[in-house]
Scaffold this motif. Structure first.
Motif, PDB file in Angstrom:
ATOM      1  N   GLY A  73       0.837  -1.199   0.000  1.00 11.76           N
ATOM      2  CA  GLY A  73       0.000   0.000   0.000  1.00 11.76           C
ATOM      3  C   GLY A  73       0.867   1.241   0.000  1.00 11.76           C
ATOM      4  O   GLY A  73       2.058   1.188  -0.262  1.00 11.76           O
ATOM      5  N   SER A  74       0.256   2.358   0.307  1.00 11.82           N
ATOM      6  CA  SER A  74       0.995   3.610   0.381  1.00 11.82           C
ATOM      7  C   SER A  74       1.800   3.666   1.666  1.00 11.82           C
ATOM      8  O   SER A  74       1.308   3.316   2.730  1.00 11.82           O
ATOM      9  CB  SER A  74       0.019   4.791   0.341  1.00 11.82           C
ATOM     10  N   GLY A  75       3.050   4.102   1.564  1.00 10.34           N
ATOM     11  CA  GLY A  75       3.865   4.254   2.754  1.00 10.34           C
ATOM     12  C   GLY A  75       3.618   5.607   3.395  1.00 10.34           C
ATOM     13  O   GLY A  75       3.801   6.643   2.773  1.00 10.34           O
ATOM     14  N   LYS A  76       3.183   5.614   4.651  1.00 12.40           N
ATOM     15  CA  LYS A  76       2.861   6.876   5.304  1.00 12.40           C
ATOM     16  C   LYS A  76       4.099   7.746   5.524  1.00 12.40           C
ATOM     17  O   LYS A  76       4.000   8.960   5.633  1.00 12.40           O
ATOM     18  CB  LYS A  76       2.187   6.593   6.649  1.00 12.40           C
ATOM     19  N   ASP A  77       5.272   7.104   5.585  1.00 14.89           N
ATOM     20  CA  ASP A  77       6.485   7.873   5.800  1.00 14.89           C
ATOM     21  C   ASP A  77       7.211   8.142   4.478  1.00 14.89           C
ATOM     22  O   ASP A  77       8.366   8.499   4.460  1.00 14.89           O
ATOM     23  CB  ASP A  77       7.407   7.143   6.785  1.00 14.89           C
ATOM     24  N   ARG A  78       6.524   7.948   3.366  1.00 14.77           N
ATOM     25  CA  ARG A  78       7.108   8.202   2.051  1.00 14.77           C
ATOM     26  C   ARG A  78       6.301   9.281   1.341  1.00 14.77           C
ATOM     27  O   ARG A  78       5.101   9.428   1.549  1.00 14.77           O
ATOM     28  CB  ARG A  78       7.075   6.926   1.195  1.00 14.77           C
ATOM     29  N   LYS A  79       6.965   9.977   0.456  1.00  9.28           N
ATOM     30  CA  LYS A  79       6.263  10.994  -0.310  1.00  9.28           C
ATOM     31  C   LYS A  79       5.488  10.371  -1.471  1.00  9.28           C
ATOM     32  O   LYS A  79       4.608  10.991  -2.036  1.00  9.28           O
ATOM     33  CB  LYS A  79       7.253  12.029  -0.838  1.00  9.28           C
ATOM     34  N   SER A  80       5.851   9.140  -1.815  1.00  7.23           N
ATOM     35  CA  SER A  80       5.162   8.467  -2.916  1.00  7.23           C
ATOM     36  C   SER A  80       4.804   7.051  -2.497  1.00  7.23           C
ATOM     37  O   SER A  80       5.333   6.536  -1.521  1.00  7.23           O
ATOM     38  CB  SER A  80       6.056   8.419  -4.156  1.00  7.23           C
ATOM     39  N   GLN A  85       7.801   0.395  -7.620  1.00  5.76           N
ATOM     40  CA  GLN A  85       9.215   0.094  -7.408  1.00  5.76           C
ATOM     41  C   GLN A  85       9.379  -1.124  -6.508  1.00  5.76           C
ATOM     42  O   GLN A  85      10.251  -1.960  -6.739  1.00  5.76           O
ATOM     43  CB  GLN A  85       9.934   1.287  -6.795  1.00  5.76           C
ATOM     44  N   GLY A  86       8.542  -1.233  -5.496  1.00  4.41           N
ATOM     45  CA  GLY A  86       8.600  -2.406  -4.636  1.00  4.41           C
ATOM     46  C   GLY A  86       8.300  -3.673  -5.407  1.00  4.41           C
ATOM     47  O   GLY A  86       8.991  -4.691  -5.271  1.00  4.41           O
ATOM     48  N   LEU A 139       1.547   1.198 -13.285  1.00  5.55           N
ATOM     49  CA  LEU A 139       2.914   0.761 -13.536  1.00  5.55           C
ATOM     50  C   LEU A 139       3.197  -0.561 -12.827  1.00  5.55           C
ATOM     51  O   LEU A 139       3.878  -1.443 -13.372  1.00  5.55           O
ATOM     52  CB  LEU A 139       3.897   1.837 -13.061  1.00  5.55           C
ATOM     53  N   GLN A 140       2.668  -0.719 -11.621  1.00  9.04           N
ATOM     54  CA  GLN A 140       2.826  -1.972 -10.889  1.00  9.04           C
ATOM     55  C   GLN A 140       2.290  -3.147 -11.715  1.00  9.04           C
ATOM     56  O   GLN A 140       2.966  -4.171 -11.875  1.00  9.04           O
ATOM     57  CB  GLN A 140       2.072  -1.906  -9.565  1.00  9.04           C
ATOM     58  N   GLU A 141       1.083  -2.987 -12.248  1.00  4.93           N
ATOM     59  CA  GLU A 141       0.492  -4.063 -13.033  1.00  4.93           C
ATOM     60  C   GLU A 141       1.302  -4.335 -14.298  1.00  4.93           C
ATOM     61  O   GLU A 141       1.422  -5.473 -14.734  1.00  4.93           O
ATOM     62  CB  GLU A 141      -0.959  -3.737 -13.378  1.00  4.93           C
ATOM     63  N   ARG A 142       1.863  -3.301 -14.885  1.00  6.95           N
ATOM     64  CA  ARG A 142       2.658  -3.469 -16.095  1.00  6.95           C
ATOM     65  C   ARG A 142       3.903  -4.316 -15.805  1.00  6.95           C
ATOM     66  O   ARG A 142       4.265  -5.198 -16.582  1.00  6.95           O
ATOM     67  CB  ARG A 142       3.068  -2.106 -16.653  1.00  6.95           C
ATOM     68  N   TYR A 143       4.563  -4.051 -14.664  1.00  7.35           N
ATOM     69  CA  TYR A 143       5.727  -4.856 -14.286  1.00  7.35           C
ATOM     70  C   TYR A 143       5.347  -6.324 -14.130  1.00  7.35           C
ATOM     71  O   TYR A 143       6.072  -7.220 -14.563  1.00  7.35           O
ATOM     72  CB  TYR A 143       6.322  -4.352 -12.965  1.00  7.35           C
ATOM     73  N   VAL A 144       4.201  -6.561 -13.481  1.00  7.81           N
ATOM     74  CA  VAL A 144       3.762  -7.939 -13.257  1.00  7.81           C
ATOM     75  C   VAL A 144       3.469  -8.624 -14.589  1.00  7.81           C
ATOM     76  O   VAL A 144       3.933  -9.746 -14.848  1.00  7.81           O
ATOM     77  CB  VAL A 144       2.515  -7.969 -12.357  1.00  7.81           C
ATOM     78  N   LYS A 145       2.704  -7.971 -15.450  1.00 10.69           N
ATOM     79  CA  LYS A 145       2.290  -8.575 -16.711  1.00 10.69           C
ATOM     80  C   LYS A 145       3.462  -8.803 -17.669  1.00 10.69           C
ATOM     81  O   LYS A 145       3.414  -9.717 -18.497  1.00 10.69           O
ATOM     82  CB  LYS A 145       1.224  -7.702 -17.378  1.00 10.69           C
ATOM     83  N   ASN A 146       4.486  -7.986 -17.557  1.00 11.97           N
ATOM     84  CA  ASN A 146       5.647  -8.125 -18.438  1.00 11.97           C
ATOM     85  C   ASN A 146       6.662  -9.143 -17.927  1.00 11.97           C
ATOM     86  O   ASN A 146       7.636  -9.443 -18.605  1.00 11.97           O
ATOM     87  CB  ASN A 146       6.341  -6.773 -18.621  1.00 11.97           C
ATOM     88  N   SER A 147       6.431  -9.677 -16.738  1.00 15.40           N
ATOM     89  CA  SER A 147       7.367 -10.651 -16.187  1.00 15.40           C
ATOM     90  C   SER A 147       7.101 -12.031 -16.783  1.00 15.40           C
ATOM     91  O   SER A 147       6.078 -12.266 -17.424  1.00 15.40           O
ATOM     92  CB  SER A 147       7.215 -10.723 -14.665  1.00 15.40           C
TER      93      SER A 147
END
Length: 210
Positions: A73-80, A85-86, A139-147
Motif C-alpha cells: 500500500g501507500s507508505g505513510k512515511d514516504r512521499k510516494s 518500485q517495490g 505501472l505496478q500491473e505493467r511490471y507484473v504482466k511483463n514478467s
C-alpha cells in the motif's frame, strides 16, 4: 507451502497472515515494523523487518519461498507510494531465486469493477493527488504482466459482495456525513489463498467485469 507476504501490516495483509496460518502454510511476513504484527503468535509464522526499496532485504525474504503475495500500500512515511518500485524489486528477486508463483493485489480498475466505491471516494477527497497513485498502480500491473512469472493480479474492489464483506462509514469526520463503503478484506484474502493451488487465473486479473 512456504508463503512470503509483502505488505503484511496492512488490513488485507493481516487477513492473509491469519488465513494462511489457518490453512497450515508457513508464512514469512515482510514489513517495516514488526511490532505491528505482535498480535500473532504461531510457530509457522516468521516476521522479517525490511524495506521493499532495499534489494538485499527483498532478496533474503524471497529466497526459498514457494509463493509470493504482494499486498503493498501507500507508505505513510514516504512521499510516494511503494507499489511499482517495490513490485519491480520483488519480481527481480523472484527471477534471481527461481521462485515463480506471484499473486499481486492491485486496486486499479475502479470503473471495471462492480460496486467499487473505494477509489471513488478517494478521488472525491484527494483529487489530483490520487492521480499519481493511480499511475503508480498502473505501472505496478505493467511490471507484473511483463514478467515471465506465473502471476495473478487481484483487484479487491470486485469482491464487495462476499460472505465476509463489511459495511462501514468513512470520510469527513461526522458519521452522518461520511460515505458508506463496502469493504471486503477477508474475502480478498480468501480469494488470494485459493489461488495458491489454482491455475484458473494464471496470467489474468480477477475482478474485471467483461
Amino acid at each position: 507451502m512456504k508463503v512470503v507476504i509483502f505488505g503484511s501490516t496492512g488490513t488485507i495483509g493481516k487477513h492473509l497472515i491469519e488465513q494462511s496460518l489457518e490453512k497450515g502454510h508457513q508464512v514469512l511476513a515482510f514489513c517495516r515494523d514488526a511490532e505491528k504484527l505482535n498480535i500473532f503468535s504461531n510457530p509457522n509464522l516468521k516476521i522479517k523487518e525490511g524495506d521493499v526499496f532495499n534489494v538485499n532485504d527483498v532478496e533474503s525474504a524471497v529466497k526459498g519461498q514457494d509463493i509470493v503475495i504482494i499486498a503493498l500500500g501507500s507508505g505513510k512515511d514516504r512521499k510516494s507510494v511503494v507499489r511499482s518500485q517495490g513490485t519491480k524489486n520483488i519480481i527481480a528477486a523472484m527471477e534471481d531465486n527461481g521462485v515463480n508463483r506471484l499473486i499481486c493485489q492491485s486496486t486499479l480498475g475502479t470503473y471495471e469493477s462492480n460496486n467499487n466505491l473505494n477509489f471513488f471516494w478517494k478521488y472525491i477527497m484527494f483529487g489530483w493527488y490520487l492521480k499519481q497513485i493511480f499511475l503508480d498502480h498502473e505501472l505496478q500491473e505493467r511490471y507484473v504482466k511483463n514478467s515471465d512469472l506465473n502471476w495473478t493480479i487481484v483487484r479487491p474492489g470486485a469482491f464487495t459482495n462476499g460472505e465476509k464483506t463489511e459495511l462501514y462509514r468513512h470520510g469527513f469526520g461526522s458519521k452522518a456525513k461520511s460515505l458508506k463503503l463496502k469493504i471486503s478484506r477477508a474475502d480478498v484474502a480468501d480469494f488470494v489463498l485459493k489461488q495458491i493451488g489454482n491455475s484458473r487465473y494464471l496470467h489474468k486479473s480477477p475482478g474485471l467485469s467483461y
